[in-house]
Structure formats: C-alpha cells, structure tokens
Scaffold this motif. Structure first.
Motif, short mmCIF file in Angstrom:
data_model
loop_
_atom_site.label_atom_id
_atom_site.label_comp_id
_atom_site.label_asym_id
_atom_site.label_seq_id
_atom_site.Cartn_x
_atom_site.Cartn_y
_atom_site.Cartn_z
N LEU A 1 0.82 -1.21 0.00
CA LEU A 1 0.00 0.00 0.00
C LEU A 1 0.86 1.26 0.00
CD1 LEU A 1 -2.85 -0.97 2.51
CD2 LEU A 1 -2.99 -0.78 0.02
N ILE A 2 1.95 1.25 0.74
CA ILE A 2 2.79 2.44 0.86
C ILE A 2 3.68 2.64 -0.36
CG2 ILE A 2 4.65 3.50 2.21
CD1 ILE A 2 3.42 2.25 4.70
N LYS A 3 4.18 1.53 -0.92
CA LYS A 3 5.13 1.62 -2.04
C LYS A 3 4.48 1.34 -3.39
CE LYS A 3 8.65 2.20 0.75
NZ LYS A 3 9.29 3.54 0.86
N LEU A 4 3.16 1.39 -3.47
CA LEU A 4 2.47 0.94 -4.67
C LEU A 4 2.90 1.72 -5.92
CD1 LEU A 4 0.38 -0.95 -5.87
CD2 LEU A 4 -1.38 0.73 -5.33
N LYS A 5 2.97 3.03 -5.82
CA LYS A 5 3.32 3.84 -7.00
C LYS A 5 4.73 3.52 -7.49
CE LYS A 5 0.33 7.80 -5.97
NZ LYS A 5 0.29 9.27 -5.68
N GLU A 6 5.67 3.34 -6.55
CA GLU A 6 7.04 3.02 -6.95
C GLU A 6 7.11 1.65 -7.61
OE1 GLU A 6 6.12 4.23 -4.11
OE2 GLU A 6 7.45 5.85 -3.45
N LEU A 7 6.36 0.68 -7.06
CA LEU A 7 6.39 -0.67 -7.62
C LEU A 7 5.83 -0.70 -9.04
CD1 LEU A 7 5.27 -2.84 -4.57
CD2 LEU A 7 7.56 -2.12 -5.22
N LEU A 8 4.80 0.09 -9.28
CA LEU A 8 4.18 0.11 -10.60
C LEU A 8 5.07 0.76 -11.64
CD1 LEU A 8 0.50 1.01 -9.63
CD2 LEU A 8 1.37 -1.20 -10.37
N ARG A 9 6.01 1.59 -11.20
CA ARG A 9 6.90 2.25 -12.14
C ARG A 9 8.07 1.37 -12.56
NH1 ARG A 9 6.18 7.26 -9.03
NH2 ARG A 9 8.08 6.77 -7.89
N ASN A 10 8.30 0.26 -11.85
CA ASN A 10 9.42 -0.62 -12.21
C ASN A 10 9.25 -1.17 -13.61
OD1 ASN A 10 10.47 -0.23 -9.67
ND2 ASN A 10 9.81 -2.20 -8.85
N SER A 11 10.35 -1.20 -14.35
CA SER A 11 10.34 -1.75 -15.70
C SER A 11 11.65 -2.50 -15.93
CB SER A 11 10.19 -0.63 -16.74
OG SER A 11 10.21 -1.15 -18.05
N GLY A 12 11.56 -3.77 -16.31
CA GLY A 12 12.77 -4.57 -16.41
C GLY A 12 13.37 -4.73 -15.03
N GLN A 13 14.66 -4.50 -14.89
CA GLN A 13 15.36 -4.54 -13.61
C GLN A 13 16.43 -3.47 -13.60
OE1 GLN A 13 16.70 -8.67 -13.50
NE2 GLN A 13 15.07 -9.19 -12.07
N ALA A 14 16.60 -2.80 -12.47
CA ALA A 14 17.63 -1.77 -12.35
C ALA A 14 18.05 -1.69 -10.89
CB ALA A 14 17.10 -0.42 -12.82
N SER A 15 19.28 -2.10 -10.61
CA SER A 15 19.73 -2.12 -9.22
C SER A 15 21.24 -2.29 -9.16
CB SER A 15 19.06 -3.28 -8.47
OG SER A 15 19.62 -3.43 -7.18
N PRO A 16 21.89 -1.70 -8.14
CA PRO A 16 23.31 -1.95 -7.96
C PRO A 16 23.62 -3.36 -7.45
CG PRO A 16 22.47 -0.61 -6.16
CD PRO A 16 21.36 -0.72 -7.17
N TRP A 17 22.57 -4.15 -7.16
CA TRP A 17 22.75 -5.48 -6.59
C TRP A 17 22.58 -6.59 -7.60
CZ3 TRP A 17 24.45 -5.59 -1.64
CH2 TRP A 17 24.27 -4.42 -0.90
N LEU A 18 22.40 -6.25 -8.88
CA LEU A 18 22.15 -7.28 -9.88
C LEU A 18 23.31 -8.26 -10.03
CD1 LEU A 18 20.32 -5.28 -12.71
CD2 LEU A 18 19.34 -6.90 -11.08
N ASN A 19 24.52 -7.81 -9.72
CA ASN A 19 25.69 -8.69 -9.83
C ASN A 19 25.82 -9.67 -8.66
OD1 ASN A 19 26.53 -7.52 -12.28
ND2 ASN A 19 27.62 -5.88 -11.20
N HIS A 20 24.90 -9.57 -7.70
CA HIS A 20 24.96 -10.44 -6.52
C HIS A 20 23.71 -11.32 -6.43
CE1 HIS A 20 28.41 -8.13 -5.04
NE2 HIS A 20 27.74 -7.05 -5.38
N LYS A 21 23.13 -11.62 -7.56
CA LYS A 21 21.88 -12.38 -7.56
C LYS A 21 22.03 -13.77 -6.96
CE LYS A 21 19.19 -10.40 -11.36
NZ LYS A 21 18.54 -10.71 -12.65
N ARG A 22 23.12 -14.45 -7.26
CA ARG A 22 23.27 -15.82 -6.78
C ARG A 22 23.31 -15.88 -5.26
NH1 ARG A 22 26.17 -15.70 -11.55
NH2 ARG A 22 25.61 -17.31 -13.07
N GLN A 23 24.11 -14.99 -4.65
CA GLN A 23 24.23 -14.98 -3.19
C GLN A 23 22.90 -14.58 -2.54
OE1 GLN A 23 26.20 -13.56 -5.47
NE2 GLN A 23 28.27 -13.20 -4.71
N ILE A 24 22.27 -13.55 -3.10
CA ILE A 24 21.02 -13.07 -2.53
C ILE A 24 19.91 -14.10 -2.72
CG2 ILE A 24 19.23 -11.30 -2.73
CD1 ILE A 24 21.47 -9.31 -3.44
N GLY A 25 19.86 -14.71 -3.92
CA GLY A 25 18.85 -15.72 -4.17
C GLY A 25 18.99 -16.91 -3.24
#
Length: 295
Positions: free
Chosen positions: A109-133
């Motif tokens: 409810l609080i982050k709804l507008k931000e979540l709807l604006r997401n497109s594809g993926q964009a993050s400084p953490w994309l290179n750490h997907k294996r560890q985070i996953g």
C-alpha cells in the motif's frame, strides 16, 4: 492454488490448527502452483521468440535468482519441517503467518506507486543475484516450513524492492519458487510421517480438503496466472494488500490477545516493514546496473 488464501480460511473460518493450515497449503500448492508454473514456463518458452505486442506479452522469469533460491529452499525446507515447525506452539504459527502477510500488505500500500513504475530490472545489486537468491531460499524455506507459504513473498519483495523488477517478472518467478518449495515441503512431511508416525502425524482432514480443492486449483491457478497478466494492476494489488491487513486484525481479535500481545504483534509488523523499506532504499542507491529483461 496458494496457501495464502488456504491457510487463513482453514485457520480463521474453520478454526483448524496452524499445522493443519500449513500442511494443506503445501499439499494444495503442490497442485495449483505447479500447474500455474507449467503454464508460465510453456507460455514463456512458446512466445519468447515471437515479436512482442501490447496484448500478447511473453512471461519472463528471473532464472539467475530462481536457481540459487531453489537450492536454498531444498536445504532449509526439510530442516524446517523436521526441526523447527514441530517445536513452535500453534499460536506462534498462526501469528507468524498473520504478521508476515500484514507487513507485506502494508509495504504494497505504501510503495504501490514506486512498484508500478518498475520496468525490467535496475539495481546496484544485480551482480549479486546468486548470493542473494540463495539467502532468500534459505530464509524462505524456513518460513514456509512453519506456515506453508512465505518464500514466494520474500522472493517477490526482494525482486520488486531490491532489484526494482517489473511485477510481470516478479510474480511468475515467485510462483515457480513456491511451487518447488511446496513439493519439497509436502514430500518431507509425508516421509517423516511414514518414518515417525507418532511425531509427525498429519491431520486426516488434510486429505479430504486436498481432494476437494485439488481439481479446482489445477485449473484455477493457471487461469489466475493468465488473468493477472490482463487485470488492472492497481485494484488487484490494493485488494490483496487490504486482505493481508484484514486477516491480521481478524487474527488478533479471534485469538483474544491481551494488550501486550497486540503491541508485540504490531511491533513485529512494523519491524518487518522496516526491513522491506531497507531493501527499497538499498535497491535505489546508485550507481545502478540496468537489465531490461532477466537472463
């Protein structure tokens, strides 16, 4: 096909135990979520090579994150079923479910507008997907071993908050992980019941409920996966979020918790929301790596 509905219906409406709600969630998701996953994977594989149009989008899943999450779940879910779940009081199981999903609904409810604006993926953490996953799989497997659900929510929250993933990537990815975890969970439970029937006895009513619901979710879950790609996002997410909060309030009233118990439960919701907010802030730190589609 999800225990997110099955658990509160059995526990709140029919006053079953938290253990029964968990076992039913695992068993029904092993049909519904698996059926939905088959639809997601076959539809994505069939359409990914076609030219995309506004009305016929392929379904993408983030395998870089999913694979290590599946490994983490394969390790932690059986351990949780064997060592963690039997040691928790029934009220703790019910409140764990209520608190986790209330914080999830509040975050939406609080982050709804931000979540709807997401497109594809964009993050400084994309290179750490294996560890985070892998970490999400380990934690989510333990949570799911208690309530029958949870790893899907944790993966979804990680994707939309930390990796800024599009909801059309996050949702099918979380379905696939929950399907796998459900199969692992129900298999672990049945094996332990066969080996140690006195310690891991499953409520006989689980089978009856499963027989009644399995044919429905086998068809309904893939239909839901199809429909969620076409329904308007905002009302759907708002409705789900409000239901998460309603079930939390209902549980507090139904269990007749005293003042200290209510304060503790509300504090737990706020603490979990703070963790979600931290993921959101970490995901938006620069510099960012952009990945239009997972792969």
């Amino acid at each position: 096909g999800g225990g997110t509905v099955g658990f509160p219906v059995l526990v709140l409406l029919f006053d079953h135990s938290g253990a029964m709600g968990r076992d039913f969630a695992f068993s029904i998701q092993s049909i519904g979520m698996v059926s939905a996953s088959i639809y997601i994977l076959t539809r994505g594989n069939r359409q990914v090579s076609r030219e995309r149009s506004a009305q016929n989008q392929p379904i993408f899943v983030d395998w870089q994150l999913i694979r290590p999450a599946l490994l983490g779940s394969l390790i932690s879910t059986p351990l949780g079923v064997i060592w963690l779940a039997p040691r928790l009081p029934d009220l703790s199981v019910k409140l764990t479910f209520a608190v986790i999903w209330a914080s999830f609904g509040l975050m939406h409810l609080i982050k709804l507008k931000e979540l709807l604006r997401n497109s594809g993926q964009a993050s400084p953490w994309l290179n750490h997907k294996r560890q985070i996953g892998f970490a999400v799989g380990l934690l989510g497997g333990l949570v799911s071993s208690v309530t029958g659900v949870g790893i899907d929510m944790l993966l979804y929250a990680t994707m939309v908050l930390l990796f800024q993933s599009d909801l059309k990537i996050s949702t099918p990815s979380s379905v696939i992980v929950m399907a796998f975890t459900s199969v692992v969970g129900v298999t672990s439970g049945l094996l332990m019941q066969w080996r140690f029937p006195s310690q891991f006895a499953m409520d006989p009513e689980v089978l009856g409920c499963w027989i009644a619901a399995a044919p429905v979710v086998a068809i309904g879950a893939p239909v839901g996966a199809w429909a969620v790609q076409r329904l308007p996002r905002v009302p759907t997410l708002v409705l789900i979020s409000l239901l998460c909060l309603v079930q939390f309030a209902w549980k507090l009233v139904e269990e007749n918790l005293n003042y200290n118990g209510c304060v503790l439960a509300l504090t737990a919701v706020l603490v979990l929301y703070s963790l979600f907010h931290s993921l959101y802030r970490f995901g938006r730190k620069s510099p960012q790596t952009v990945n239009p589609l997972p792969g």
